[in-house]
Design a protein around this motif. Structure first.
Motif, PDB file in Angstrom:
ATOM      1  N   VAL A  85       7.856  11.193   8.598  1.00  0.00           N
ATOM      2  CA  VAL A  85       6.632  10.379   8.527  1.00  0.00           C
ATOM      3  C   VAL A  85       6.183  10.226   7.076  1.00  0.00           C
ATOM      4  CG1 VAL A  85       4.183  10.319   9.145  1.00  0.00           C
ATOM      5  CG2 VAL A  85       5.900  10.947  10.868  1.00  0.00           C
ATOM      6  N   ALA A  86       6.229  11.319   6.313  1.00  0.00           N
ATOM      7  CA  ALA A  86       5.830  11.252   4.901  1.00  0.00           C
ATOM      8  C   ALA A  86       6.728  10.292   4.118  1.00  0.00           C
ATOM      9  CB  ALA A  86       5.882  12.649   4.285  1.00  0.00           C
ATOM     10  N   GLU A  87       8.032  10.334   4.368  1.00  0.00           N
ATOM     11  CA  GLU A  87       8.956   9.423   3.690  1.00  0.00           C
ATOM     12  C   GLU A  87       8.662   7.973   4.072  1.00  0.00           C
ATOM     13  OE1 GLU A  87      10.951  10.205   1.384  1.00  0.00           O
ATOM     14  OE2 GLU A  87      12.075  12.054   1.738  1.00  0.00           O
ATOM     15  N   ALA A  88       8.412   7.735   5.345  1.00  0.00           N
ATOM     16  CA  ALA A  88       8.124   6.367   5.792  1.00  0.00           C
ATOM     17  C   ALA A  88       6.866   5.816   5.141  1.00  0.00           C
ATOM     18  CB  ALA A  88       7.996   6.338   7.316  1.00  0.00           C
ATOM     19  N   VAL A  89       5.830   6.651   5.050  1.00  0.00           N
ATOM     20  CA  VAL A  89       4.576   6.209   4.427  1.00  0.00           C
ATOM     21  C   VAL A  89       4.783   5.898   2.949  1.00  0.00           C
ATOM     22  CG1 VAL A  89       2.254   6.950   3.777  1.00  0.00           C
ATOM     23  CG2 VAL A  89       3.116   7.414   6.082  1.00  0.00           C
ATOM     24  N   PHE A  90       5.492   6.787   2.233  1.00  0.00           N
ATOM     25  CA  PHE A  90       5.672   6.570   0.797  1.00  0.00           C
ATOM     26  C   PHE A  90       6.489   5.323   0.505  1.00  0.00           C
ATOM     27  CE2 PHE A  90       8.351   7.156  -3.002  1.00  0.00           C
ATOM     28  CZ  PHE A  90       7.355   7.126  -3.967  1.00  0.00           C
ATOM     29  N   TRP A  91       7.661   5.197   1.122  1.00  0.00           N
ATOM     30  CA  TRP A  91       8.551   4.094   0.770  1.00  0.00           C
ATOM     31  C   TRP A  91       8.062   2.751   1.284  1.00  0.00           C
ATOM     32  CZ3 TRP A  91      11.909   4.793  -2.915  1.00  0.00           C
ATOM     33  CH2 TRP A  91      12.341   6.090  -3.197  1.00  0.00           C
ATOM     34  N   SER A  92       7.197   2.750   2.281  1.00  0.00           N
ATOM     35  CA  SER A  92       6.633   1.475   2.747  1.00  0.00           C
ATOM     36  C   SER A  92       5.459   1.028   1.893  1.00  0.00           C
ATOM     37  CB  SER A  92       6.191   1.600   4.208  1.00  0.00           C
ATOM     38  OG  SER A  92       5.166   2.572   4.354  1.00  0.00           O
ATOM     39  N   THR A  93       4.826   1.961   1.179  1.00  0.00           N
ATOM     40  CA  THR A  93       3.676   1.609   0.344  1.00  0.00           C
ATOM     41  C   THR A  93       3.987   1.608  -1.150  1.00  0.00           C
ATOM     42  OG1 THR A  93       2.965   3.937   0.311  1.00  0.00           O
ATOM     43  CG2 THR A  93       2.050   2.515   2.038  1.00  0.00           C
ATOM     44  N   ALA A  94       5.041   2.310  -1.576  1.00  0.00           N
ATOM     45  CA  ALA A  94       5.361   2.402  -3.003  1.00  0.00           C
ATOM     46  C   ALA A  94       5.519   1.044  -3.680  1.00  0.00           C
ATOM     47  CB  ALA A  94       6.621   3.250  -3.201  1.00  0.00           C
ATOM     48  N   PRO A  95       6.179   0.059  -3.045  1.00  0.00           N
ATOM     49  CA  PRO A  95       6.325  -1.241  -3.721  1.00  0.00           C
ATOM     50  C   PRO A  95       5.011  -1.985  -3.929  1.00  0.00           C
ATOM     51  CG  PRO A  95       7.948  -0.982  -1.963  1.00  0.00           C
ATOM     52  CD  PRO A  95       6.957   0.115  -1.803  1.00  0.00           C
ATOM     53  N   MET A  96       3.928  -1.505  -3.335  1.00  0.00           N
ATOM     54  CA  MET A  96       2.639  -2.174  -3.490  1.00  0.00           C
ATOM     55  C   MET A  96       1.666  -1.376  -4.355  1.00  0.00           C
ATOM     56  SD  MET A  96       2.117  -3.517   0.440  1.00  0.00           S
ATOM     57  CE  MET A  96       2.473  -1.913   1.173  1.00  0.00           C
ATOM     58  N   LEU A  97       2.063  -0.193  -4.799  1.00  0.00           N
ATOM     59  CA  LEU A  97       1.156   0.668  -5.550  1.00  0.00           C
ATOM     60  C   LEU A  97       1.190   0.344  -7.037  1.00  0.00           C
ATOM     61  CD1 LEU A  97       1.885   4.169  -3.939  1.00  0.00           C
ATOM     62  CD2 LEU A  97      -0.072   2.672  -3.508  1.00  0.00           C
ATOM     63  N   PRO A  98       0.036   0.337  -7.691  1.00  0.00           N
ATOM     64  CA  PRO A  98       0.043   0.245  -9.157  1.00  0.00           C
ATOM     65  C   PRO A  98       0.560   1.552  -9.746  1.00  0.00           C
ATOM     66  CG  PRO A  98      -2.188   0.598  -8.353  1.00  0.00           C
ATOM     67  CD  PRO A  98      -1.326   0.392  -7.139  1.00  0.00           C
ATOM     68  N   TYR A  99       0.970   1.495 -10.987  1.00  0.00           N
ATOM     69  CA  TYR A  99       1.607   2.663 -11.599  1.00  0.00           C
ATOM     70  C   TYR A  99       0.722   3.908 -11.570  1.00  0.00           C
ATOM     71  CZ  TYR A  99       4.116   5.585 -14.902  1.00  0.00           C
ATOM     72  OH  TYR A  99       4.783   6.627 -15.493  1.00  0.00           O
ATOM     73  N   PRO A 100      -0.586   3.838 -11.870  1.00  0.00           N
ATOM     74  CA  PRO A 100      -1.402   5.063 -11.845  1.00  0.00           C
ATOM     75  C   PRO A 100      -1.427   5.752 -10.478  1.00  0.00           C
ATOM     76  CG  PRO A 100      -2.548   3.343 -13.034  1.00  0.00           C
ATOM     77  CD  PRO A 100      -1.369   2.695 -12.375  1.00  0.00           C
ATOM     78  N   LEU A 101      -1.284   4.986  -9.395  1.00  0.00           N
ATOM     79  CA  LEU A 101      -1.245   5.583  -8.068  1.00  0.00           C
ATOM     80  C   LEU A 101       0.168   5.994  -7.663  1.00  0.00           C
ATOM     81  CD1 LEU A 101      -3.703   3.325  -6.020  1.00  0.00           C
ATOM     82  CD2 LEU A 101      -4.111   5.607  -6.975  1.00  0.00           C
ATOM     83  N   LEU A 102       1.165   5.343  -8.274  1.00  0.00           N
ATOM     84  CA  LEU A 102       2.549   5.662  -7.934  1.00  0.00           C
ATOM     85  C   LEU A 102       2.914   7.089  -8.349  1.00  0.00           C
ATOM     86  CD1 LEU A 102       5.227   4.610  -6.786  1.00  0.00           C
ATOM     87  CD2 LEU A 102       5.797   3.798  -9.086  1.00  0.00           C
ATOM     88  N   LEU A 103       2.361   7.554  -9.470  1.00  0.00           N
ATOM     89  CA  LEU A 103       2.686   8.900  -9.948  1.00  0.00           C
ATOM     90  C   LEU A 103       2.265   9.994  -8.966  1.00  0.00           C
ATOM     91  CD1 LEU A 103       1.949   8.736 -13.780  1.00  0.00           C
ATOM     92  CD2 LEU A 103       4.141   9.178 -12.679  1.00  0.00           C
ATOM     93  N   PRO A 104       0.986  10.065  -8.551  1.00  0.00           N
ATOM     94  CA  PRO A 104       0.623  11.119  -7.580  1.00  0.00           C
ATOM     95  C   PRO A 104       1.309  10.929  -6.232  1.00  0.00           C
ATOM     96  CG  PRO A 104      -1.224   9.627  -7.943  1.00  0.00           C
ATOM     97  CD  PRO A 104      -0.201   9.299  -8.970  1.00  0.00           C
ATOM     98  N   ALA A 105       1.525   9.667  -5.835  1.00  0.00           N
ATOM     99  CA  ALA A 105       2.218   9.426  -4.572  1.00  0.00           C
ATOM    100  C   ALA A 105       3.651   9.945  -4.636  1.00  0.00           C
ATOM    101  CB  ALA A 105       2.209   7.932  -4.250  1.00  0.00           C
TER     102      ALA A 105
END
Length: 403
Positions: A85-105
């Motif tokens: 579930v954690a992998e699905a959430v990250f990889w489905s949202t990562a392409p939409m995250l700005p860089y400052p949020l991508l780091l903690p994610a």
């Protein structure tokens, strides 16, 4: 071939190794894909891309032992559901995250990453009797090499043909599919002869002994040498204007590792992880002397390449023997973290040395560090030999060659 035939004849091992190759391919593609995405789509530099990779690495190093302990306590499937579930959430949202949020994610995703590498090794320990684990772990190390040969190449091709953003979705889908496949396979994590029922809480002091710490240190040193050599290879080729031959050189290195892994599993004599790591370090030190041309570099890499897969296989085997069944998941998680830390330290260390001197020194410095770790670990084994009776049944794996 007899050791391999005997190992592969064990029920379920063939299927497990096949699933291991397929499941690891998308995981080996994550670094390349995220680098392309940060540089191309987000318009950041390679340093920023490196920070994302570092965030995942640090998260994985912290989360690996914790997830392994959870496997020991709750079983495999609940952990696969959580991490899937954690992998699905990250990889489905990562392409939409700005860089400052991508780091903690990325850090959170690393700490809850699908523990395929450690679970496969834990399952091998449960499926294979101790006397047959060497060829089984050799096959596992060779499957890792194959995954690293296939994954980054497929990711690069997908980024070139489609886009980095779309490739992120594809990689994420592959990782989730790997988790589903492992969930359906549900490989054993404990031997059939081991007691079933509630897991016993094993205090760490019972198994996290100086010998176990020595094996973990050897694992870290080995991947530090390999990570540093990987960067040094690229630097040497760039310095000579032979960047176009990078793929050929790395392929030769990987093929040498596959050959070495096959030979390690086929021979009847067991080689200690410390001896293999020391030999790997010594063979890496002079590789830079072959930097005059790409084909000389290929030849110089062969001795070290032959020792890559055997060294990692030997460390996995040693951890499986030193850890009790009720704590094997956490021990394998620590082993995976040790490998991750070595790669994470080796690459930037070699890069800093190369920036301050010359590409050839990247091989030399990381090789020397590996040799120093070997020297530091030798007293642990010598102390062990002085305190343990020679008639002890089922001796633990040696870290140094027998006299």
């Amino acid at each position: 071939m007899k050791p391999y035939r005997e190992a592969l004849a064990l029920p379920g091992l063939r299927t497990l190794l096949l699933v291991a190759v397929l499941a690891r391919v998308p995981l080996t593609a994550t670094g390349v894909t995220l680098t392309f995405y940060v540089v191309q789509d987000l318009g950041r530099g390679y340093g920023a891309a490196g920070l994302v990779g570092a965030a995942i690495t640090v998260g994985a190093a912290i989360g690996g032992p914790l997830l392994g302990r959870l496997v020991d306590r709750r079983g495999l499937r609940p952990v696969l559901v959580l991490t899937g579930v954690a992998e699905a959430v990250f990889w489905s949202t990562a392409p939409m995250l700005p860089y400052p949020l991508l780091l903690p994610a990325a850090f959170l995703a690393g700490s809850l990453a699908l523990p395929i590498f450690s679970v496969i090794r834990q399952s091998i320990a449960a499926m294979v009797p101790a006397e047959r684990r060497r060829p089984a772990y050799a096959l596992d190390s060779m499957s890792v090499e194959l995954s690293f040969m296939i994954g980054p190449a497929l990711a690069t091709a997908a980024v070139t043909a489609i886009s980095a953003r779309t490739t992120l979705y594809l990689v994420g889908a592959g990782i989730v599919a790997a988790g589903v496949g492992l969930f359906l396979l549900n490989p054993p994590i404990r031997d059939a002869v081991e007691p079933t029922g509630p897991r016993r809480k094993v205090p760490r002091r019972e198994w996290l002994t100086p010998r176990m710490l020595a094996v973990l240190a050897v694992s870290t040193a080995a991947t530090l040498v390999l990570g540093g050599a990987d960067v040094a290879v690229i630097a040497v080729l760039r310095d000579n204007g032979d960047v176009g031959f990078t793929g050929a050189v790395l392929a030769m290195w990987a093929v040498a590792s596959l050959v070495g892994g096959f030979a390690y599993g086929a021979v009847t004599r067991s080689w200690s992880p410390l001896a293999l790591m020391a030999a790997l370090s010594l063979c890496t030190i002079p590789v830079g002397l072959g930097g005059a041309s790409w084909w000389l570099l290929c030849l110089a890499l062969i001795p070290a390449g032959l020792l890559c897969a055997p060294t990692l296989a030997a460390t996995s085997d040693a951890v499986s023997r030193l850890a009790p069944a009720d704590a094997r998941g956490e021990a394998m998680g620590l082993h995976a973290s040790a490998i991750t830390v070595g790669i994470a330290v080796g690459a930037p260390l070699a890069g800093a040395v190369i920036d301050a001197s010359a590409p050839a020194w990247g091989f030399a410095v990381t090789g020397v560090i590996g040799g120093l770790v070997a020297l530091a670990v030798i007293p642990v084994q010598l102390r062990r030999r002085r305190t343990v009776a020679a008639a002890e049944p089922a001796p633990e794996p040696e870290l140094t060659p027998a006299a």
